[in-house]
Scaffold this active site. Sequence first.
Site, PDB file in Angstrom:
ATOM      1  N   PHE A   1     -17.125  -0.461 -80.888  1.00  0.00           N
ATOM      2  CA  PHE A   1     -16.224  -1.450 -80.311  1.00  0.00           C
ATOM      3  C   PHE A   1     -15.956  -2.523 -81.379  1.00  0.00           C
ATOM      4  O   PHE A   1     -16.829  -2.836 -82.186  1.00  0.00           O
ATOM      5  CB  PHE A   1     -16.833  -2.057 -79.045  1.00  0.00           C
TER       6      PHE A   1
ATOM      7  N   ASP B   1     -26.984  -3.228 -82.919  1.00  0.00           N
ATOM      8  CA  ASP B   1     -26.048  -3.403 -81.808  1.00  0.00           C
ATOM      9  C   ASP B   1     -26.366  -2.306 -80.791  1.00  0.00           C
ATOM     10  O   ASP B   1     -26.005  -1.146 -80.969  1.00  0.00           O
ATOM     11  CB  ASP B   1     -24.597  -3.312 -82.296  1.00  0.00           C
TER      12      ASP B   1
ATOM     13  N   HIS C   1     -24.708   0.213 -76.286  1.00  0.00           N
ATOM     14  CA  HIS C   1     -24.588   1.514 -75.601  1.00  0.00           C
ATOM     15  C   HIS C   1     -25.949   2.118 -75.280  1.00  0.00           C
ATOM     16  O   HIS C   1     -26.001   3.266 -74.858  1.00  0.00           O
ATOM     17  CB  HIS C   1     -23.866   2.527 -76.501  1.00  0.00           C
TER      18      HIS C   1
ATOM     19  N   GLN D   1     -21.658  -5.996 -70.036  1.00  0.00           N
ATOM     20  CA  GLN D   1     -20.265  -5.972 -69.601  1.00  0.00           C
ATOM     21  C   GLN D   1     -20.105  -4.855 -68.552  1.00  0.00           C
ATOM     22  O   GLN D   1     -20.902  -3.921 -68.493  1.00  0.00           O
ATOM     23  CB  GLN D   1     -19.396  -5.769 -70.869  1.00  0.00           C
TER      24      GLN D   1
ATOM     25  N   LYS E   1     -20.997  -1.139 -69.141  1.00  0.00           N
ATOM     26  CA  LYS E   1     -22.259  -0.770 -69.800  1.00  0.00           C
ATOM     27  C   LYS E   1     -23.289  -0.260 -68.790  1.00  0.00           C
ATOM     28  O   LYS E   1     -23.188  -0.555 -67.598  1.00  0.00           O
ATOM     29  CB  LYS E   1     -22.806  -1.960 -70.601  1.00  0.00           C
TER      30      LYS E   1
ATOM     31  N   ARG F   1     -30.230 -27.639 -78.673  1.00  0.00           N
ATOM     32  CA  ARG F   1     -31.506 -28.134 -78.134  1.00  0.00           C
ATOM     33  C   ARG F   1     -32.660 -27.399 -78.788  1.00  0.00           C
ATOM     34  O   ARG F   1     -32.490 -26.294 -79.306  1.00  0.00           O
ATOM     35  CB  ARG F   1     -31.569 -27.898 -76.620  1.00  0.00           C
TER      36      ARG F   1
ATOM     37  N   TYR G   1     -31.062 -34.535 -73.743  1.00  0.00           N
ATOM     38  CA  TYR G   1     -29.954 -35.015 -74.582  1.00  0.00           C
ATOM     39  C   TYR G   1     -30.353 -35.173 -76.047  1.00  0.00           C
ATOM     40  O   TYR G   1     -29.838 -36.032 -76.751  1.00  0.00           O
ATOM     41  CB  TYR G   1     -29.382 -36.321 -74.015  1.00  0.00           C
TER      42      TYR G   1
ATOM     43  N   ARG H   1     -24.874 -19.551 -72.395  1.00  0.00           N
ATOM     44  CA  ARG H   1     -25.842 -19.173 -71.361  1.00  0.00           C
ATOM     45  C   ARG H   1     -25.338 -18.150 -70.338  1.00  0.00           C
ATOM     46  O   ARG H   1     -24.201 -18.209 -69.870  1.00  0.00           O
ATOM     47  CB  ARG H   1     -26.346 -20.422 -70.630  1.00  0.00           C
TER      48      ARG H   1
HETATM   49  C1  LIG Z   1     -19.354  -3.728 -75.327  1.00  0.00           C
HETATM   50  C2  LIG Z   1     -19.725  -3.808 -76.745  1.00  0.00           C
HETATM   51  C3  LIG Z   1     -19.910  -5.022 -77.427  1.00  0.00           C
HETATM   52  C4  LIG Z   1     -19.478  -6.342 -76.851  1.00  0.00           C
HETATM   53  O1  LIG Z   1     -20.025  -6.670 -75.658  1.00  0.00           O
HETATM   54  P1  LIG Z   1     -19.266  -7.631 -74.627  1.00  0.00           P
HETATM   55  O2  LIG Z   1     -20.382  -7.960 -73.683  1.00  0.00           O
HETATM   56  O3  LIG Z   1     -18.174  -6.839 -73.999  1.00  0.00           O
HETATM   57  O4  LIG Z   1     -18.783  -8.813 -75.362  1.00  0.00           O
HETATM   58  C5  LIG Z   1     -20.388  -5.006 -78.717  1.00  0.00           C
HETATM   59  N1  LIG Z   1     -20.656  -3.855 -79.349  1.00  0.00           N
HETATM   60  C6  LIG Z   1     -20.474  -2.662 -78.748  1.00  0.00           C
HETATM   61  C7  LIG Z   1     -20.798  -1.423 -79.498  1.00  0.00           C
HETATM   62  C8  LIG Z   1     -19.979  -2.600 -77.437  1.00  0.00           C
HETATM   63  O5  LIG Z   1     -19.761  -1.414 -76.884  1.00  0.00           O
END
Ligand SMILES: *Cc1c(COP(=O)(O)O)cnc(C)c1O
Length: 396
Positions: A95, A166, A169, A192, A195, A224, A231, A241
Amino acid sequence: MSSLALLGGRPVRERPFASWPVFDDTERTALNQVLESGIWGGYSPAVRQFETAFAKQHDCRFGVSTCNGTLSLEAALHALGIGANDEVIVPPITFVATATAVLRIGAVPVFADIDPRSYNLDPARVEECITKRTRAVIPVHFGGHPADMDALIPIAHHHNLAVLEDCAHAHGASWKGRKVGSFGDVSSFSFQQSKNLTAGEGGILVTNNEDLAAKSWTFANQGRVAGGAWYQHDFLGTNLRLTGLQAAVLNAQLTRLPEHLERRARNADFLISRLRGGVAAPPVIDPRVTTHGFHLFLLRLDTQQLNGVSRDQFVKALQAEGIPGVSWYPYPIYRNKLFTSTGRRWPACAEAERMCQECFWLSNEILLADTADLEDVVRAVEKVVTASAELLEHAH
Ligand SMILES: *Cc1c(COP(=O)(O)O)cnc(C)c1O
């Protein structure tokens, strides 16, 4: 008249496969608890609970939740101290966020080609891309198949590069018995909508490095510091968050992950055994993979045997048969206008280019269907392969 549904015939399947997302009273109860607690935001105890449980399930000591997997990648790069003029090696098949996170912090993504067997970064190509400016590599466990961490980690150590996994998946996936997310310095997941673990939106960073965990948390919480006053802002940060309401859903989803992973694996085994040796080749799983995340079921067409029918035509015919196949990407990431308009030259990755002509996938929820339903996938693939000549005639 053709029997192909695309040309007016009867489709193999008229009912949908399993629906997504999956929820029941576990989610309802958890959501209610957060609603009634009166703390809906990011400082809800449900968030801490989720961070702790998710990190532990991925063999990590620390979890820092975020509002999505794109910004968690940015936060991780920030925590690693990567910035202007640095280079970060990424795959061209992922992605877009994997590469744009690098651009957003002012660094340059460098695309290393993929291994055509696993569709993940090819370690030999990664090594060729390393320059004096390279600071990090971002392996993506594409489709849920862990990248070759046996090769990538030593390369990174040898060249003093940070590793940011990353794992968007690959929830719950493991390589030689060890969970993905625990190999790199810091790792990012996404929750997301599509997923395998979801709250509609959301993300998390996991790490075993206390300093990176603290820096990520600080960045995600407006500078923070743990134990500091409300603060008191010692650093420049932002607000990334996850909310308590999202964490409630994720805590419930997490209880379902092991069963889902088993079901996905069973169904994938079935499809692999039935499709192996055919024109639409199922994935080849590295024997070192102990748990495949199976977010996407990747298939590769032997287009030589399709009488010139393109991947896109094939997928369109398959969709008409009631199988929600998805043409993978039209081209590697670096051919998006966002990159071509920079004036920079992006060397082509030959394997990635080829895969963009030949590959498609079955998405997430299909692997949660009853195994008997998957017979329809096999039947539809065979039907479209057999009728490929008709398909071609129709296209002209
Ligand atoms: C979905 C995805 C992201 C981004 O995630 P979001 O929560 O949609 O911002 C990053 N890397 C890969 C490989 C993804 O499939």
